[in-house]
Design a protein around this motif. Structure first.
Motif, short mmCIF file in Angstrom:
data_model
loop_
_atom_site.label_atom_id
_atom_site.label_comp_id
_atom_site.label_asym_id
_atom_site.label_seq_id
_atom_site.Cartn_x
_atom_site.Cartn_y
_atom_site.Cartn_z
N ARG A 122 0.84 -1.21 0.00
CA ARG A 122 0.00 0.00 0.00
C ARG A 122 0.87 1.26 0.00
N THR A 123 1.98 1.21 0.73
CA THR A 123 2.90 2.36 0.76
C THR A 123 3.49 2.60 -0.63
N LYS A 183 0.95 4.24 -2.92
CA LYS A 183 0.77 5.67 -2.65
C LYS A 183 1.94 6.49 -3.18
N LYS A 216 1.71 9.43 -6.04
CA LYS A 216 2.35 10.75 -5.99
C LYS A 216 3.13 11.01 -7.28
N ILE A 230 -2.48 12.39 -0.22
CA ILE A 230 -2.42 11.01 -0.72
C ILE A 230 -1.97 10.08 0.39
N ASP A 231 -0.97 10.51 1.17
CA ASP A 231 -0.53 9.70 2.31
C ASP A 231 -1.68 9.45 3.28
N GLU A 245 -4.75 9.45 2.44
CA GLU A 245 -5.82 8.82 1.67
C GLU A 245 -7.08 9.69 1.65
N CYS A 277 -7.85 11.01 -5.94
CA CYS A 277 -7.12 9.74 -5.80
C CYS A 277 -7.87 8.89 -4.78
N ILE A 282 -8.44 5.58 -2.85
CA ILE A 282 -7.68 4.40 -2.47
C ILE A 282 -8.60 3.43 -1.76
N ASP A 311 -5.75 -1.57 -3.68
CA ASP A 311 -4.74 -2.31 -2.92
C ASP A 311 -5.14 -3.79 -2.79
#
Length: 307
Positions: free
Chosen positions: A33-34, A37, A41, A55-56, A58, A63, A65, A100
């Motif tokens: 998942r990291t 993301k 970016k 984005i980090d 979510e 975007c 997720i 994800d």
């Protein structure tokens, strides 16, 4: 960890060019998942720190997720994706859907998304992540670009451990046993019992107690990685190549001296077989007990042959 992820072919590809639908196959499920993301970016451009931060978290409007961390995509999620793909982006020219753990999605969910993955609306892009492509439908695979991230080199894992966990335990040992999977290296670094249990298994004493204790270990992959590294290093000691061994100690030298080379080579095969059995839902306790017996039987057989 971010520096390691930025070195992947997937991240670099997302910086260079995009495809309407991309599947990233990354063996490290913990950090998948990291990575997704970070790739998101790269898709939007990383100069905007506010957008990267969203984005980090979510929470960036363009975007989406899914699913929630640790969950599986549901039919409801798939319906939401189809509906929201028809809406115009809020802040950007394009909209990105990040899915994800797609390899855990059911056949029903994958089929429900099949058409939109094949022909997304203008300005809509999909970024899917999987730790293995085996459970992704061939019809889905055929409709997207696939980027397979190979395991990291032992040196790259060790460098990342030095950056993130300097002074913690035996970093080289964890990196050597990780197979290029960073989260496994961390698990090995902080799960010292894995190597102690591996060594005790080769000693072959009180297997029942040892196997009961091993059942408490959460990451079975780390335990089998420790077993494989122990078998490898015992072989190094046995063949006079201890300079290549990651595991150090007089006890290992003594242990290796009692094992013929053939028995150690066979032990490595037995460990791989036991790992496959456990992956197919065999009891860890039972698999380890039988593994210990087979290793000792092989040791005895080779000792008799060498007499």
């Amino acid at each position: 960890m971010i520096e390691l992820l930025h070195s992947t072919n997937a991240y670099l590809a997302m910086k260079r060019d995009v495809s309407p639908a991309t599947l990233i196959v990354f063996p490290d499920a913990k950090y998948l998942r990291t990575l997704l993301k970070e790739c998101a970016k790269a898709f939007f451009g990383e100069k905007d720190k506010r957008r990267s931060s969203l984005i980090d978290e979510e929470t960036f409007s363009d975007c989406l997720i899914l699913p929630k961390a640790g969950a599986k995509l549901t039919v409801e999620d798939a319906s939401r994706i189809v509906d929201e793909s028809l809406l115009h982006p809020v802040e950007e020219e394009n909209k990105l859907f990040v899915l994800d753990a797609f390899d855990t999605a059911s056949v029903l969910v994958q089929n429900k998304l099949l058409k939109i993955l094949e022909e997304p609306p203008a300005g809509v892009y999909f970024l899917l992540g999987a730790s293995s492509e085996g459970a992704v439908l061939p019809t889905v695979l055929s409709r997207m670009r696939k980027l397979t991230v190979p395991p990291f080199s032992e040196e790259a894992v060790l460098s990342a451990l030095n950056r993130n966990h300097a002074g913690e335990g035996e970093l080289a040992r964890a990196a050597a046993a990780s197979g290029g999977v960073y989260s496994l290296a961390e698990e090995l670094l902080f799960g010292g019992d894995n190597f102690r249990i591996a060594e005790k298994l080769f000693e072959g004493t009180d297997l029942e107690t040892l196997c009961r204790e091993a059942e408490k270990i959460k990451d079975r992959g780390a335990l089998f990685a420790a077993l494989m590294l122990t078998a490898r290093d015992l072989l190094f000691y046995r063949t006079g190549q201890e300079r290549f061994a990651s595991l150090k100690g007089e006890n290992l030298k003594k242990l290796a001296s009692g094992y013929p080379e053939g028995a150690l080579l066979a032990a490595a095969r037995f460990i791989q077989d036991a790992r496959r059995e456990v992956d197919f839902n065999a009891s860890l306790r039972q698999a380890l007990y039988h593994l210990g017996l087979k290793i000792q039987e092989e040791k005895t057989k080779w000792q008799k042959l060498s007499q």
